[in-house]
Design a protein around this motif. Structure first.
Motif, short mmCIF file in Angstrom:
data_model
loop_
_atom_site.label_atom_id
_atom_site.label_comp_id
_atom_site.label_asym_id
_atom_site.label_seq_id
_atom_site.Cartn_x
_atom_site.Cartn_y
_atom_site.Cartn_z
N ARG A 159 -13.60 38.01 9.52
CA ARG A 159 -14.83 37.33 9.88
C ARG A 159 -14.90 36.06 9.05
O ARG A 159 -14.32 36.01 7.96
N PRO A 160 -15.59 35.03 9.53
CA PRO A 160 -15.63 33.77 8.78
C PRO A 160 -16.16 33.90 7.36
O PRO A 160 -15.73 33.17 6.47
N ASP A 161 -17.07 34.85 7.11
CA ASP A 161 -17.67 34.95 5.78
C ASP A 161 -16.98 35.95 4.86
O ASP A 161 -17.38 36.12 3.71
N TYR A 162 -15.92 36.60 5.30
CA TYR A 162 -15.18 37.53 4.44
C TYR A 162 -14.43 36.76 3.37
O TYR A 162 -14.13 35.57 3.52
N ARG A 163 -14.06 37.46 2.29
CA ARG A 163 -13.31 36.86 1.19
C ARG A 163 -12.12 37.75 0.83
O ARG A 163 -12.28 38.95 0.67
N PHE A 164 -10.96 37.12 0.69
CA PHE A 164 -9.76 37.82 0.23
C PHE A 164 -9.19 37.03 -0.94
O PHE A 164 -9.40 35.82 -1.07
N GLN A 165 -8.43 37.68 -1.79
CA GLN A 165 -7.86 37.04 -2.98
C GLN A 165 -6.77 36.02 -2.63
O GLN A 165 -6.44 35.17 -3.44
N CYS A 166 -6.22 36.10 -1.44
CA CYS A 166 -5.13 35.19 -1.05
C CYS A 166 -5.64 33.85 -0.52
O CYS A 166 -4.87 33.07 0.01
N TRP A 167 -6.89 33.58 -0.67
CA TRP A 167 -7.53 32.38 -0.13
C TRP A 167 -6.83 31.10 -0.57
O TRP A 167 -6.57 30.88 -1.75
N THR A 168 -6.50 30.25 0.42
CA THR A 168 -5.93 28.93 0.17
C THR A 168 -6.80 27.93 0.93
O THR A 168 -6.77 27.90 2.17
N PRO A 169 -7.60 27.12 0.22
CA PRO A 169 -8.53 26.23 0.90
C PRO A 169 -7.83 25.12 1.70
O PRO A 169 -6.73 24.69 1.34
N THR A 170 -8.49 24.68 2.75
CA THR A 170 -7.98 23.55 3.53
C THR A 170 -8.10 22.28 2.69
O THR A 170 -8.81 22.24 1.68
N GLU A 171 -7.42 21.23 3.11
CA GLU A 171 -7.48 19.96 2.37
C GLU A 171 -8.91 19.42 2.31
O GLU A 171 -9.34 18.90 1.29
N LYS A 172 -9.64 19.56 3.40
CA LYS A 172 -11.03 19.09 3.43
C LYS A 172 -11.87 19.83 2.38
O LYS A 172 -12.66 19.22 1.66
N VAL A 173 -11.68 21.12 2.28
CA VAL A 173 -12.43 21.92 1.31
C VAL A 173 -12.01 21.55 -0.12
O VAL A 173 -12.85 21.45 -1.01
N LYS A 174 -10.73 21.30 -0.33
CA LYS A 174 -10.26 20.87 -1.65
C LYS A 174 -10.96 19.58 -2.07
O LYS A 174 -11.38 19.44 -3.21
#
Length: 62
Positions: A37-52
């Motif tokens: 789901r869009p609001d779930y969180r996992f430890q493997c998260w890699t943000p998009t360039e925009k989010v960075k």
């Protein structure tokens, strides 16, 4: 770390995929191959360039 948590969710990850399926939409992690789901969180998260860039901008405001 506080800034990262403000953005950390599946919808802001490079692996997040939205797939049209019969009767609706499916959200999937292409890396883990999990339905998510869009609001779930996992430890493997890699943000998009925009989010960075947003995270960097927020850090620079402090």
């Amino acid at each position: 770390m506080e800034t990262e948590n403000a953005f950390h969710c599946c919808a802001t990850c490079i692996h997040f995929r939205v797939e049209k399926v019969t009767g609706g939409v499916s959200y999937r992690c292409s890396r883990l191959t999990y339905e998510t789901r869009p609001d779930y969180r996992f430890q493997c998260w890699t943000p998009t360039e925009k989010v960075k860039r947003l995270m960097e901008a927020r850090n620079n405001q402090r």
